[in-house]
Design an enzyme around this catalytic site. Sequence first.
Site, PDB file in Angstrom:
ATOM      1  N   ASP A 120       0.838  -1.197   0.000  1.00  0.00           N
ATOM      2  CA  ASP A 120       0.000   0.000   0.000  1.00  0.00           C
ATOM      3  C   ASP A 120       0.874   1.248   0.000  1.00  0.00           C
ATOM      4  O   ASP A 120       2.112   1.129   0.065  1.00  0.00           O
ATOM      5  CB  ASP A 120      -0.934  -0.040   1.229  1.00  0.00           C
ATOM      6  CG  ASP A 120      -2.232   0.707   0.988  1.00  0.00           C
ATOM      7  OD1 ASP A 120      -2.301   1.538   0.062  1.00  0.00           O
ATOM      8  OD2 ASP A 120      -3.199   0.462   1.740  1.00  0.00           O
TER       9      ASP A 120
ATOM     10  N   ASP B 121     -10.703   2.623  -3.085  1.00  0.00           N
ATOM     11  CA  ASP B 121     -11.180   1.417  -2.396  1.00  0.00           C
ATOM     12  C   ASP B 121     -12.663   1.160  -2.674  1.00  0.00           C
ATOM     13  O   ASP B 121     -13.486   2.078  -2.637  1.00  0.00           O
ATOM     14  CB  ASP B 121     -11.044   1.587  -0.878  1.00  0.00           C
ATOM     15  CG  ASP B 121      -9.601   1.440  -0.421  1.00  0.00           C
ATOM     16  OD1 ASP B 121      -8.721   1.220  -1.268  1.00  0.00           O
ATOM     17  OD2 ASP B 121      -9.374   1.566   0.797  1.00  0.00           O
TER      18      ASP B 121
END
Lengths: 431, 431
Positions: B156, B217
């Site tokens: 990430d 997301d």
Amino acid sequence: MYGAVIFLVCTLYASALDNGQMLTPPMGWLAWERFRCDIDCVNDPKNCISEKLFMDMADRLSEDGWRELGYVYVNIDDCWSSMDRDKDGRLQADPKRFPSGIKKLAQYMHDRGLKLGIYGDMGTHTCGGYPGTPLEKIELDAQTFADWGVDMFKYDGCYSNATEQEQGYPLMSKALNATGRPIGYSCSWPAYQGGLPPKVNYTQLGEICNLWRNYGDIQDSWDSILSIVDWFFENQDVLIPAAGPGKWNDPDMLIIGDFGLSMEQSRSQMALWAVMAAPLFMSNDLRTISSGARAVLQNEMIISISQDPLGIQGRRILKEKSGVQIFWRPLSENASALLFFSRRTDMPYRYKTSLSKLNYTTGSYKVTDVYTFKTTVLKDSTEFVVSLNPSGVVMWYVSAPAKLNSRLVFRGGPAPASANEDEINYIPAFL
Amino acid sequence: MYGAVIFLVCTLYASALDNGQMLTPPMGWLAWERFRCDIDCVNDPKNCISEKLFMDMADRLSEDGWRELGYVYVNIDDCWSSMDRDKDGRLQADPKRFPSGIKKLAQYMHDRGLKLGIYGDMGTHTCGGYPGTPLEKIELDAQTFADWGVDMFKYDGCYSNATEQEQGYPLMSKALNATGRPIGYSCSWPAYQGGLPPKVNYTQLGEICNLWRNYGDIQDSWDSILSIVDWFFENQDVLIPAAGPGKWNDPDMLIIGDFGLSMEQSRSQMALWAVMAAPLFMSNDLRTISSGARAVLQNEMIISISQDPLGIQGRRILKEKSGVQIFWRPLSENASALLFFSRRTDMPYRYKTSLSKLNYTTGSYKVTDVYTFKTTVLKDSTEFVVSLNPSGVVMWYVSAPAKLNSRLVFRGGPAPASANEDEINYIPAFL
């Protein structure tokens, strides 16, 4: 006892349309959202707007347990009529799609303990382009519907202006009453006025209509439900006083059983509509509905909340930054409905509160989860946690406060001696 | 034969990350969307991020038919680690929630024919505030993951800047390769760069990562899916060439089985993700998933489309004003997937077209509806109608064109002599 409550209610709300109809929010089925203006009976015979469709739904309502729960209206919406009035100027059903005519269709409903609703429009044409019922046709059409044995009439507003509406909606109310047949009267008027005072006069609406659409049409999506719910609760201080036995705000149809809602969201619409004291008109295909959707729509405890004889519309009492919203509806016998709703889109959320934080007075309350049927007893000061799924609800039926017991009564017996009722993390047995 | 295809593919796509991993879109389970950073194992022991959760999911994957279909990855996301590195500077799992450690957890997966994925972050901290893997820790952490027997790593990008990312993402690729252990590599890099050239260099990404998150997301809502789908297909001309065996665009997790999607929408996500050649990482609770959601996720025909060895990402070929969109993905053996999608929110829509209108060449095609399993044969010129539910899809597996027959072959025998193959309103038997 039930009769006495009804009598009291009628006395209190003498300002409602005096046709004795719809002292609790009407329940039934309405064609529009699911079947729209589908008139293609050649290629889509099972779903086109035709007498067959309404007879099919009537069969399902009467054979699948709906009628006994209160779902008795079978309502036609737009696109039912012929493009031309008959030689006497009367509306007539499309001869191909309704070969038996509306009168026989009404009889079909009455034979099954059901009621028939029909649709018209205040303007020159209906929204779908069929003949309207402008001012000069109001008496004739009201009489036609009564002659047919129609039990409810929805009066839409396309192709009419504000002045015509101001004359037409009250005129139709009088005309329906003048027929002598009790006909529930649904007015789309406020939706065409933006839904709010000063344009909308809710006192007048309560005197002439049994229910009224305040806001735009529902669509088959969760977004649509959220937009409706937000509008109704943002304007609750205006809308709540307008509603009562015989006169209801109408946030539009239940879309449970269609294509756009998850099970979680279906449970939410049902609970929110019950808290709003909204009419419960399903628009779905009762021939193919899933057992899950059916169970939600046939939930007896929620229906009894919806149909509470006091007919007081509920309100939003809390809007948390977390996305949790809480709603409350006072019910007869000093009970209430309490609804927890999550606007989150991530994961189940553990919301902690107590009844006293939600303005409940001192006492001990029996609380029943209307979806799980689990019951427990909560003292007003007891902290509890409800787990709320994304886009989901938890709905409680909360009984009248009882005298405080020295100990909580748990299902299956008294609480263990060590139980501390005021423990912050106490979670009731039904969670 | 299968081996030959794979060999050919590897030769064609030599530019992909050369770790031999993920020649078809990876499949499995990923904790984030459904379980987030729930570390409250005291109050929520079944759902908190802990080794128990991943072992539970592994049990379900291996016992409920998932593994055999290809769902083999069990992937940890954020919030797994201790807040402190160990005395040697190594990442370590939270000792309370992962008392056995990651190495044992990886072994648990391998014992069941599954693989373990883990998560880290390019910056000083992970998005959830746990220790990150900044530049100077990359080699150490890659080696730690390899030592533990980890099979996939998601990197990430919170708390890192563009310059660090430009160094860090390629460096991690080299570090993982240098361990000698095959570790699939998921890069969040492009999502932090806006997902598009010139900021994003998809040629480079294909050389260093096996998959990459291009966009924000996913959340548990249909709106979220629509926003993802719109973005991916609006930018398809950039994204399609970037994908291929060993290198995949990642529109994020499957939320089928959670709280926000209707069954119709669940079928749509599955079909759209398969057409996009997207990784299929479910984020749901496999312990309680409904049979309906499971059937969608375990649909073998859609999985075989997803896993087609050519690995060509599909494209949107038509966007109708009616709200109907059509997608097409070329498959091996000259077959294809054809996907009809309705963005409407009213009622089922009857969409009429023909294969030739959808750019299929002259010939006769065997067509199988992947959700109903019904098969028919269509000539390219035959007009047909697909009925599309609101927010729903119809997905076809279309075989290679065969020589034109003089008559259509119907299921259960030849067509009746009177059948006219070119009749405009001809509706195939499977509709």
